[in-house]
Design a protein around this motif. Structure first.
Motif, PDB file in Angstrom:
ATOM      1  N   LEU A 172       0.809  -1.217   0.000  1.00  0.00           N
ATOM      2  CA  LEU A 172       0.000   0.000   0.000  1.00  0.00           C
ATOM      3  C   LEU A 172       0.843   1.269   0.000  1.00  0.00           C
ATOM      4  O   LEU A 172       0.333   2.364  -0.169  1.00  0.00           O
ATOM      5  N   ASP A 173       2.127   1.118   0.222  1.00  0.00           N
ATOM      6  CA  ASP A 173       3.046   2.261   0.186  1.00  0.00           C
ATOM      7  C   ASP A 173       2.589   3.377   1.127  1.00  0.00           C
ATOM      8  O   ASP A 173       2.446   4.535   0.750  1.00  0.00           O
ATOM      9  N   ILE A 174       2.368   2.984   2.386  1.00  0.00           N
ATOM     10  CA  ILE A 174       1.895   3.932   3.392  1.00  0.00           C
ATOM     11  C   ILE A 174       3.102   4.595   4.059  1.00  0.00           C
ATOM     12  O   ILE A 174       4.024   3.913   4.511  1.00  0.00           O
ATOM     13  N   GLU A 175       3.077   5.909   4.107  1.00  0.00           N
ATOM     14  CA  GLU A 175       4.159   6.638   4.759  1.00  0.00           C
ATOM     15  C   GLU A 175       3.802   6.882   6.218  1.00  0.00           C
ATOM     16  O   GLU A 175       2.703   7.322   6.542  1.00  0.00           O
ATOM     17  N   LEU A 176       4.756   6.571   7.097  1.00  0.00           N
ATOM     18  CA  LEU A 176       4.552   6.730   8.536  1.00  0.00           C
ATOM     19  C   LEU A 176       5.390   7.906   9.032  1.00  0.00           C
ATOM     20  O   LEU A 176       6.554   8.049   8.676  1.00  0.00           O
ATOM     21  N   TYR A 177       4.763   8.745   9.869  1.00  0.00           N
ATOM     22  CA  TYR A 177       5.449   9.948  10.344  1.00  0.00           C
ATOM     23  C   TYR A 177       5.729   9.933  11.847  1.00  0.00           C
ATOM     24  O   TYR A 177       6.745  10.438  12.303  1.00  0.00           O
ATOM     25  N   ARG A 178       4.800   9.338  12.621  1.00  0.00           N
ATOM     26  CA  ARG A 178       4.955   9.421  14.078  1.00  0.00           C
ATOM     27  C   ARG A 178       5.469   8.126  14.699  1.00  0.00           C
ATOM     28  O   ARG A 178       5.958   8.140  15.820  1.00  0.00           O
ATOM     29  N   ILE A 179       5.317   7.037  14.021  1.00  0.00           N
ATOM     30  CA  ILE A 179       5.744   5.767  14.622  1.00  0.00           C
ATOM     31  C   ILE A 179       7.043   5.287  13.959  1.00  0.00           C
ATOM     32  O   ILE A 179       7.314   5.592  12.803  1.00  0.00           O
ATOM     33  N   ARG A 180       7.779   4.548  14.759  1.00  0.00           N
ATOM     34  CA  ARG A 180       9.080   4.077  14.296  1.00  0.00           C
ATOM     35  C   ARG A 180       9.000   2.707  13.632  1.00  0.00           C
ATOM     36  O   ARG A 180       9.676   2.423  12.662  1.00  0.00           O
ATOM     37  N   LYS A 181       8.141   1.857  14.177  1.00  0.00           N
ATOM     38  CA  LYS A 181       8.004   0.506  13.647  1.00  0.00           C
ATOM     39  C   LYS A 181       6.514   0.156  13.601  1.00  0.00           C
ATOM     40  O   LYS A 181       5.819   0.272  14.604  1.00  0.00           O
ATOM     41  N   ALA A 182       6.039  -0.224  12.416  1.00  0.00           N
ATOM     42  CA  ALA A 182       4.599  -0.463  12.235  1.00  0.00           C
ATOM     43  C   ALA A 182       4.170  -1.788  12.830  1.00  0.00           C
ATOM     44  O   ALA A 182       4.821  -2.824  12.641  1.00  0.00           O
ATOM     45  N   GLY A 183       3.054  -1.713  13.577  1.00  0.00           N
ATOM     46  CA  GLY A 183       2.463  -2.929  14.100  1.00  0.00           C
ATOM     47  C   GLY A 183       1.346  -3.411  13.181  1.00  0.00           C
ATOM     48  O   GLY A 183       1.200  -2.969  12.034  1.00  0.00           O
ATOM     49  N   GLU A 184       0.508  -4.345  13.674  1.00  0.00           N
ATOM     50  CA  GLU A 184      -0.607  -4.870  12.889  1.00  0.00           C
ATOM     51  C   GLU A 184      -1.705  -3.816  12.773  1.00  0.00           C
ATOM     52  O   GLU A 184      -2.142  -3.261  13.781  1.00  0.00           O
TER      53      GLU A 184
END
Length: 627
Positions: free
Chosen positions: A34-46
Motif C-alpha cells: 500500500l506504500d503507506i508513509e509513517l510519520y509518528r511511529i518508528r516501527k509499524a504494528g498490525e
C-alpha cells in the motif's frame, strides 16, 4: 407515500459485517504494497480497522432478478507502534472497490463478494440501475431498448412486411402469455380513475364491486394485470392495448424496483396507474415517477417499432398520394394516421406522436382540435418550428396575445394578418380564399406552406404537470386539464412571398386612399363606402338584415346607434380596420376597451372583417357577444 428507497443504504446496513471482513482480508494481504508513509511511529504494528463506510454503489442489471454491484468502501485504519516502549499510532484511509452479486428476487440471500481491489474510480456497469434500481435509459436509447424488448418477447413484430401487407402488431394477450402474466378485468375504483394495476405477488386487494356499489376485499394472484373494464367503454381499443403493454413494461423493467421496496416494506404488492398519467402505489414517489416516465416512453415504441413503423408509414403515404393524386404529403396525412392506427392497433394520437418522433413533421398539423372544432391538416418546411411551437391557437389565446403583445398587435392592426381557421395568416390571395360557404379559409398552398404565411407561437404548460407530458400535449392540443400559455414568438416572422407582399401593399394603398377621402360627415362617409363596395342602402340592409331606412336614419343622425349596430354596418361592408375605426368614430360609437363585449367586437373588426357576417356572428357568439 413511502420515502425514496435507497439500495445503497440497504446494502450498507445489511452487509456491513461482510464489508468489514473483506476490508480486513484485503489489508492483511496487501498492507505491504500500500506504500503507506509513517510519520509518528518508528516501527509499524498490525493495522486495526476503525471504520468501514459504504461511499457509493453502482448497480448493473443482469437477466432475470440478478444484479451485480460495485461498492466503493472507505476503510479507515490505525497502525500502532510495534515497539512497546512507545504508545503512538497513525490513522490512514484507503478506498476499495468491492464487486458483489446477488439475486434481488430472493432478498439477496445469495449475496456474494467475488472481487476486492484498490478503488480506481471506474465501475463495470454495462446496464446501470439507479439507487432505486430503476434502469438508466437515455432518451436517445429508447428505441434501442424497445427493440431489445421485442427481440426477446415478440420478435415477429420487428418483421418488415411487404407493400400491401399489414404489419405484425403486438397483441397484448400474446405478450402477457409469453411473460407468464394474467389479465383480469375488474372494476378498481368507482370513479374509474385507476385504469390499470400490475400485482407482483399474491395479495388481498380492495376493489370496487359495481353490483353492490361498494368496495370489497378480493384475492389477486401475483403476476396479474388488473384492467378496469370501463376502459373498453370510455376509451378506444388502442388505449386499452397501450394500458396492458404499459403494465408489461413495468413487469419486465421494474420488478427489481418493486423487490427493493419489499425489502423495506413487506406489504408492497403492486404498481397502480392513474388516468391522468401518473403512477400511484406503495412504491416511493421518486421511483414511481421514473418508472411511469419510462413506461410511457417505451410502450408506444414497443407497439410501433421504429423501422417497421417508418417503412409502413412511407408505404401508406405513397399509396394514398397516388390514389388521390395529391401533391403534398399533408393532404393524405389523415388517411395515413388512420391506417397506422388500425394496422398497429393504437390510438390516433399515439400514431400521430410516433410519426412526429420519427421525422414525419407533416403529422403535427393533423388531428388538431381547437375552439370545439377540427382544424384542417397543415404542413410546413422541415425544422421550421420547434416541438414547443405552433401555428394553431384558440381565438381566446389569439385575442389575449394581441392585447398584451405590441408586436403582434402591430402586425394585425391594419389587417395584414387575419385569424383564419385558428391561424394568423398573411392576407393575400395565395394564402386565403372563400370556401363554398363564403367563409374565409386557408388555401391548399397555405396549408402546405404554413412557415411561409403564418405566424409562430411559443407554448408553455402552466398547470402542474411533468415535462415528459409536454410533447404529447403540444402535438395533440386536445381539450384537457392541461393549461397552456401561448406567446407570440417575438422576432420570428415567416416571410410571405414578395409578390404576395406587393399585392397586399397595393391593397393597403387603396385602403389608405379611401381613408383619406373620409370626412367627419357620416352621410359623406357612408356614400363613399357604399360606392367603393358597389352597394346601395338596400344591398347593405339585406346583408345585415336591417331596414335600409333605419340605416339611413342612423347615418343622418336621426337616431343614436348602438356600438353593436355601427359594428354591424362595418362587417356588412367588410371594412378593413383603418376604415372601420374611422366610421365607428364618425357614427359616434367609439369602442370602450374596458367593456368585454367591445373588446371582442374590436378583435373581430381587426381579424375577421373579410368574413361573411354570419361567420363573424358565429365567432362572437362563442364569447356571448351578439350584434
Amino acid at each position: 407515500m413511502a420515502n425514496t428507497r435507497s439500495f445503497t443504504e440497504y446494502v450498507a446496513k445489511t452487509f456491513d459485517n461482510q464489508f468489514w471482513v473483506a476490508a480486513e482480508t484485503y489489508l492483511d494481504e496487501n498492507i505491504e504494497s500500500l506504500d503507506i508513509e509513517l510519520y509518528r511511529i518508528r516501527k509499524a504494528g498490525e493495522p486495526e480497522i476503525a471504520d468501514v463506510k459504504v461511499e457509493h454503489v453502482w448497480v448493473d442489471d443482469l437477466p432475470e432478478m440478478k444484479i451485480q454491484f460495485d461498492v466503493a468502501l472507505s476503510v479507515t485504519f490505525e497502525i500502532p507502534e510495534a515497539d512497546y516502549h512507545y504508545d503512538d499510532s497513525e490513522e490512514n484511509t484507503i478506498w476499495l472497490m468491492v464487486r458483489c452479486s446477488g439475486d434481488i428476487g430472493c432478498n439477496l440471500e445469495d449475496f456474494n463478494i467475488f472481487e476486492v481491489s484498490s478503488y480506481t474510480g471506474k465501475n463495470c456497469a454495462k446496464n446501470p440501475l439507479d439507487d432505486s434500481l430503476v434502469p438508466y435509459i437515455p432518451y436517445e436509447k429508447l428505441d434501442e431498448v424497445a427493440t431489445a424488448f421485442l427481440e426477446e418477447y415478440y420478435p415477429e413484430a420487428l418483421k418488415i412486411t411487404q407493400y400491401g401487407q399489414d404489419p405484425i402488431w403486438v397483441d397484448p394477450n400474446i405478450l402477457t402469455e409469453r411473460l407468464g402474466l394474467t389479465i383480469k378485468n375488474q372494476r378498481i375504483r368507482e370513479d374509474s380513475s385507476v385504469f390499470g394495476q400490475i400485482y407482483f405477488v399474491d395479495t388481498e386487494a380492495e376493489m370496487y364491486d359495481s353490483n353492490i356499489q361498494s368496495n370489497v376485499t378480493m384475492h389477486i394472484e401475483g403476476k396479474t394485470i388488473v384492467v378496469d373494464p370501463y376502459m373498453y367503454l370510455l376509451r378506444n381499443l388502442g388505449s386499452v392495448n397501450n394500458t396492458i403493454i404499459h403494465e408489461c413494461v413495468h413487469w419486465v423493467k421494474h420488478r427489481k424496483v418493486f423487490e427493493l421496496e419489499k425489502l423495506y416494506n413487506e406489504t408492497a404488492s403492486h404498481i397502480s396507474c392513474e388516468v391522468k398519467g401518473g403512477a400511484i402505489s406503495t412504491v416511493s414517489k421518486k421511483s414511481t415517477e421514473w418508472m411511469e416516465k419510462q413506461a410511457n416512453q417505451l410502450t408506444p415504441r414497443i407497439q410501433m417499432p421504429a423501422e417497421p413503423f417508418r417503412i409502413k408509414a412511407n408505404q401508406y403515404i405513397a399509396k394514398f398520394m397516388r390514389e388521390s393524386n395529391a401533391r403534398h404529403t399533408v393532404d393524405v396525412m389523415e388517411q395515413v394516421i388512420t391506417a397506422l392506427e388500425t394496422s398497429f392497433a393504437v390510438s390516433k394520437q399515439a400514431a400521430k406522436i410516433r410519426l412526429v418522433e420519427l421525422g414525419f413533421e407533416e403529422a403535427i398539423g393533423t388531428y388538431t382540435y381547437l375552439d370545439g372544432h377540427y382544424v384542417k391538416p397543415h404542413g410546413f418546411r422541415k425544422g421550421a418550428i420547434k416541438i414547443n411551437q405552433t401555428f394553431s391557437l384558440s381565438a381566446q389565446d389569439a385575442a389575449i396575445e394581441r392585447f398584451v403583445n405590441p408586436e403582434l398587435r402591430a402586425l394585425t392592426a391594419n389587417g395584414d394578418y387575419l385569424f383564419v381557421d385558428n391561424h394568423f395568416v398573411y392576407n393575400a390571395p395565395l394564402y386565403v380564399e372563400y370556401d363554398e360557404n363564403g367563409r374565409l379559409a386557408l388555401t391548399g398552398y397555405a396549408r402546405s406552406h404554413m412557415d411561409e404565411c403564418c405566424l409562430v407561437f411559443d407554448m408553455r404548460i402552466t398547470s402542474k404537470i411533468e415535462n415528459i407530458y409536454h410533447t404529447a400535449c403540444f402535438l395533440n392540443r386536445e381539450a384537457s386539464d392541461i393549461t397552456f400559455e401561448i406567446k407570440y414568438h417575438n422576432g420570428y416572422q415567416n416571410a410571405p412571398q414578395e409578390r404576395q407582399i406587393a399585392m397586399r401593399k397595393k391593397q393597403q394603398e387603396e385602403y389608405i386612399e379611401i381613408r383619406k377621402r373620409m370626412t367627419d360627415d357620416p352621410e359623406q362617409c357612408m356614400q363613399l363606402l357604399l360606392d367603393w363596395r358597389k352597394m346601395s342602402y338596400t344591398d347593405l340592409g339585406l346583408e345585415i338584415d336591417r331596414d335600409p331606412k333605419t340605416i339611413s336614419r342612423t347615418v343622418k343622425g336621426l337616431t343614436s346607434p348602438k356600438v353593436e349596430t355601427a359594428a354591424l354596418i362595418c362587417f356588412g361592408l367588410r371594412l378593413p380596420p383603418i376604415i372601420s375605426e374611422k366610421l365607428m368614430s364618425v357614427l359616434q360609437c367609439p369602442l370602450n376597451h374596458l367593456n368585454t363585449d367591445h373588446q371582442w367586437i374590436n378583435e373581430a373588426l381587426h381579424i375577421k372583417y373579410p368574413e361573411p357576417l354570419w361567420a363573424v356572428q358565429e365567432y362572437l357568439s362563442q364569447y356571448g357577444v351578439e350584434i
